[in-house]
Design a protein around this motif. Structure first.
Motif, PDB file in Angstrom:
ATOM      1  N   ARG A  66       0.818  -1.218   0.000  1.00  0.00           N
ATOM      2  CA  ARG A  66       0.000   0.000   0.000  1.00  0.00           C
ATOM      3  C   ARG A  66       0.847   1.261   0.000  1.00  0.00           C
ATOM      4  NH1 ARG A  66      -2.796  -2.940   3.963  1.00  0.00           N
ATOM      5  NH2 ARG A  66      -1.785  -1.689   5.577  1.00  0.00           N
ATOM      6  N   GLU A  67       1.963   1.249   0.707  1.00  0.00           N
ATOM      7  CA  GLU A  67       2.703   2.484   0.981  1.00  0.00           C
ATOM      8  C   GLU A  67       3.974   2.676   0.157  1.00  0.00           C
ATOM      9  OE1 GLU A  67       3.479   2.329   5.139  1.00  0.00           O
ATOM     10  OE2 GLU A  67       1.353   2.485   5.716  1.00  0.00           O
ATOM     11  N   ALA A  68       4.496   1.606  -0.414  1.00  0.00           N
ATOM     12  CA  ALA A  68       5.805   1.693  -1.079  1.00  0.00           C
ATOM     13  C   ALA A  68       5.724   2.445  -2.397  1.00  0.00           C
ATOM     14  CB  ALA A  68       6.347   0.289  -1.323  1.00  0.00           C
ATOM     15  N   ASP A  69       6.875   3.024  -2.790  1.00  0.00           N
ATOM     16  CA  ASP A  69       6.966   3.748  -4.059  1.00  0.00           C
ATOM     17  C   ASP A  69       8.404   3.662  -4.562  1.00  0.00           C
ATOM     18  OD1 ASP A  69       6.277   5.367  -6.232  1.00  0.00           O
ATOM     19  OD2 ASP A  69       6.823   7.187  -5.149  1.00  0.00           O
ATOM     20  N   GLY A  70       8.580   3.347  -5.854  1.00  0.00           N
ATOM     21  CA  GLY A  70       9.919   3.224  -6.404  1.00  0.00           C
ATOM     22  C   GLY A  70      10.576   1.927  -5.974  1.00  0.00           C
ATOM     23  N   CYS A  74      12.037  -4.260   1.332  1.00  0.00           N
ATOM     24  CA  CYS A  74      10.812  -4.642   2.028  1.00  0.00           C
ATOM     25  C   CYS A  74      11.127  -4.940   3.491  1.00  0.00           C
ATOM     26  CB  CYS A  74      10.164  -5.853   1.359  1.00  0.00           C
ATOM     27  SG  CYS A  74      11.009  -7.429   1.703  1.00  0.00           S
ATOM     28  N   HIS A  75      10.112  -5.181   4.294  1.00  0.00           N
ATOM     29  CA  HIS A  75      10.299  -5.397   5.727  1.00  0.00           C
ATOM     30  C   HIS A  75      11.160  -6.632   6.001  1.00  0.00           C
ATOM     31  CE1 HIS A  75       7.671  -8.950   6.316  1.00  0.00           C
ATOM     32  NE2 HIS A  75       7.115  -8.511   5.205  1.00  0.00           N
ATOM     33  N   ALA A  76      11.144  -7.587   5.055  1.00  0.00           N
ATOM     34  CA  ALA A  76      11.906  -8.816   5.263  1.00  0.00           C
ATOM     35  C   ALA A  76      13.361  -8.671   4.851  1.00  0.00           C
ATOM     36  CB  ALA A  76      11.263  -9.965   4.488  1.00  0.00           C
ATOM     37  N   GLY A  77      13.671  -7.641   4.060  1.00  0.00           N
ATOM     38  CA  GLY A  77      15.049  -7.395   3.670  1.00  0.00           C
ATOM     39  C   GLY A  77      15.358  -7.632   2.201  1.00  0.00           C
ATOM     40  N   ILE A  83       5.638   0.701  -8.818  1.00  0.00           N
ATOM     41  CA  ILE A  83       5.519   1.754  -9.827  1.00  0.00           C
ATOM     42  C   ILE A  83       4.040   2.073 -10.027  1.00  0.00           C
ATOM     43  CG2 ILE A  83       6.055   2.449 -12.183  1.00  0.00           C
ATOM     44  CD1 ILE A  83       8.536   1.912 -10.535  1.00  0.00           C
ATOM     45  N   PRO A  84       3.610   3.322  -9.831  1.00  0.00           N
ATOM     46  CA  PRO A  84       2.192   3.662 -10.008  1.00  0.00           C
ATOM     47  C   PRO A  84       1.760   3.601 -11.463  1.00  0.00           C
ATOM     48  CG  PRO A  84       3.481   5.640  -9.609  1.00  0.00           C
ATOM     49  CD  PRO A  84       4.407   4.491  -9.398  1.00  0.00           C
ATOM     50  N   LEU A  85       0.525   3.177 -11.686  1.00  0.00           N
ATOM     51  CA  LEU A  85      -0.092   3.172 -13.015  1.00  0.00           C
ATOM     52  C   LEU A  85      -1.075   4.338 -13.035  1.00  0.00           C
ATOM     53  CD1 LEU A  85      -0.736  -0.681 -13.328  1.00  0.00           C
ATOM     54  CD2 LEU A  85       1.178   0.658 -14.269  1.00  0.00           C
ATOM     55  N   VAL A  86      -0.840   5.287 -13.940  1.00  0.00           N
ATOM     56  CA  VAL A  86      -1.582   6.557 -13.918  1.00  0.00           C
ATOM     57  C   VAL A  86      -2.263   6.825 -15.251  1.00  0.00           C
ATOM     58  CG1 VAL A  86      -1.407   9.042 -13.530  1.00  0.00           C
ATOM     59  CG2 VAL A  86       0.094   7.469 -12.269  1.00  0.00           C
ATOM     60  N   VAL A  87      -3.547   7.207 -15.177  1.00  0.00           N
ATOM     61  CA  VAL A  87      -4.313   7.608 -16.361  1.00  0.00           C
ATOM     62  C   VAL A  87      -4.967   8.950 -16.082  1.00  0.00           C
ATOM     63  CG1 VAL A  87      -6.262   7.058 -17.874  1.00  0.00           C
ATOM     64  CG2 VAL A  87      -4.769   5.231 -17.071  1.00  0.00           C
ATOM     65  N   GLU A  88      -4.668   9.946 -16.913  1.00  0.00           N
ATOM     66  CA  GLU A  88      -5.222  11.297 -16.743  1.00  0.00           C
ATOM     67  C   GLU A  88      -5.036  11.803 -15.310  1.00  0.00           C
ATOM     68  OE1 GLU A  88      -9.244  11.485 -18.234  1.00  0.00           O
ATOM     69  OE2 GLU A  88      -8.500  11.849 -20.264  1.00  0.00           O
ATOM     70  N   ASP A  89      -3.818  11.708 -14.819  1.00  0.00           N
ATOM     71  CA  ASP A  89      -3.437  12.189 -13.485  1.00  0.00           C
ATOM     72  C   ASP A  89      -4.111  11.439 -12.339  1.00  0.00           C
ATOM     73  OD1 ASP A  89      -1.775  14.172 -14.579  1.00  0.00           O
ATOM     74  OD2 ASP A  89      -3.465  15.550 -14.815  1.00  0.00           O
ATOM     75  N   VAL A  92      -4.498   4.561 -10.992  1.00  0.00           N
ATOM     76  CA  VAL A  92      -5.510   3.514 -11.130  1.00  0.00           C
ATOM     77  C   VAL A  92      -4.996   2.154 -10.664  1.00  0.00           C
ATOM     78  CG1 VAL A  92      -6.712   4.682 -13.012  1.00  0.00           C
ATOM     79  CG2 VAL A  92      -4.819   3.134 -13.540  1.00  0.00           C
ATOM     80  N   GLY A  93      -3.733   2.102 -10.276  1.00  0.00           N
ATOM     81  CA  GLY A  93      -3.172   0.846  -9.803  1.00  0.00           C
ATOM     82  C   GLY A  93      -1.674   0.980  -9.591  1.00  0.00           C
ATOM     83  N   THR A  94      -1.054  -0.150  -9.284  1.00  0.00           N
ATOM     84  CA  THR A  94       0.387  -0.182  -9.056  1.00  0.00           C
ATOM     85  C   THR A  94       0.935  -1.523  -9.544  1.00  0.00           C
ATOM     86  OG1 THR A  94       0.053   1.126  -7.030  1.00  0.00           O
ATOM     87  CG2 THR A  94       2.206   0.101  -7.330  1.00  0.00           C
ATOM     88  N   VAL A  95       2.107  -1.498 -10.148  1.00  0.00           N
ATOM     89  CA  VAL A  95       2.802  -2.748 -10.475  1.00  0.00           C
ATOM     90  C   VAL A  95       3.923  -2.905  -9.462  1.00  0.00           C
ATOM     91  CG1 VAL A  95       4.240  -1.593 -12.218  1.00  0.00           C
ATOM     92  CG2 VAL A  95       4.020  -4.077 -12.235  1.00  0.00           C
ATOM     93  N   ILE A  96       3.892  -4.017  -8.752  1.00  0.00           N
ATOM     94  CA  ILE A  96       4.871  -4.235  -7.694  1.00  0.00           C
ATOM     95  C   ILE A  96       5.660  -5.515  -7.979  1.00  0.00           C
ATOM     96  CG2 ILE A  96       3.542  -3.004  -5.944  1.00  0.00           C
ATOM     97  CD1 ILE A  96       2.517  -5.635  -4.921  1.00  0.00           C
TER      98      ILE A  96
END
Length: 256
Positions: A66-70, A74-77, A83-89, A92-96
């Motif tokens: 939920r919170e990660a970016d770039g 991770c918490h485990a090491g 990477i956010p998925l963006v449409v018209e600013d 709409v989702g994230t690829v992790i």
């Protein structure tokens, strides 16, 4: 806005699968609400069966999702990315994904994580040694590439659906306009008929006025006015006909 509402998810999955095969990295796409919207590719036993297999570990993983970016640890090491998925600013989702090590692991740190999330330490370390090792630079490049490709794809899909809707509306508008043009043409034909009758009426009135002499002088004035009205009607008819012709030409061009 949901990605699945406007995106060809089969092609979306193909991009994810091909990228995962080419890089050896794990990846999955999630919606803006955190729901998985793709298959999980190259997910390791270390992450899926052990870390996420424990109640505490899963809670920590979901918090990261939920919170990660770039690119991040991770918490485990392990080294992961989001990477956010963006449409018209709008996001709409994230690829992790990721789930790799940047170098040889410090086993004691991972044993500590295993104790915290209540997972067998030896199984945890055994699964850890099966995790791929990649440089942080390679992970960043791979993650950014996947994000760019997926963002380009979903934006193209969104534009395609939006443009299709606009074309459908235009098509409906063209059909409605053609119907209106047809109605105007019919009404114009009626106007033409009335104009012809007015002309005949004015001519007959002029003849009767001439026969009546001075007595028909007033009648002659009326006949003259009727004739003027007929001429004006003919002019209006011609103007309307020209406008209808322009509309028809424009609609025909739009249809093509």
């Amino acid at each position: 806005m949901e990605i699945r509402e406007f995106t060809d998810m089969e092609k979306f999955e193909d991009i994810m699968a091909n990228w995962a095969t080419a890089t050896g990295l794990a990846t999955v796409a999630v919606s803006s609400s955190g729901e998985y919207i793709s298959e999980c590719y190259n997910f390791t036993d270390f992450c899926m069966k052990l870390t996420r297999g424990s109640k505490e570990g899963c809670a920590r993983c979901e918090k990261n999702d939920r919170e990660a970016d770039g690119v991040y640890y991770c918490h485990a090491g392990l080294l992961d990315f989001a990477i956010p998925l963006v449409v018209e600013d709008e996001t709409v989702g994230t690829v992790i994904g990721g789930q790799v090590l940047p170098d040889d692991p410090d086993e004691e740190k991972f044993r500590q994580v295993a104790r915290e999330i209540d997972v067998d330490e030896d199984r945890y370390i055994d699964a850890l040694h099966k995790v791929n090792v990649r440089t942080e630079e390679a992970i960043k490049a791979s993650a950014n590439l996947l994000g760019e490709v997926l963002n380009n794809f979903i934006n193209a899909e969104y534009s395609r659906k939006k443009n299709t809707a606009i074309i459908d509306k235009l098509s409906s508008g063209v059909t409605a306009t053609n119907e209106l043009v047809e109605q105007i043409t019919k009404k114009n034909a009626m106007l033409r008929s009335l104009q012809s009758k007015q002309k005949i009426l004015a001519l007959n009135a002029s003849i009767e006025a001439a026969r009546a002499g001075e007595v028909g002088a007033g009648f002659s004035v009326v006949a003259g006015e009727v004739e003027k009205l007929s001429t004006q009607s003919a002019q209006v008819y011609t103007e309307v006909e020209e406008i209808v012709q322009k509309i028809s030409s424009t609609v025909e061009a739009m249809s093509k």
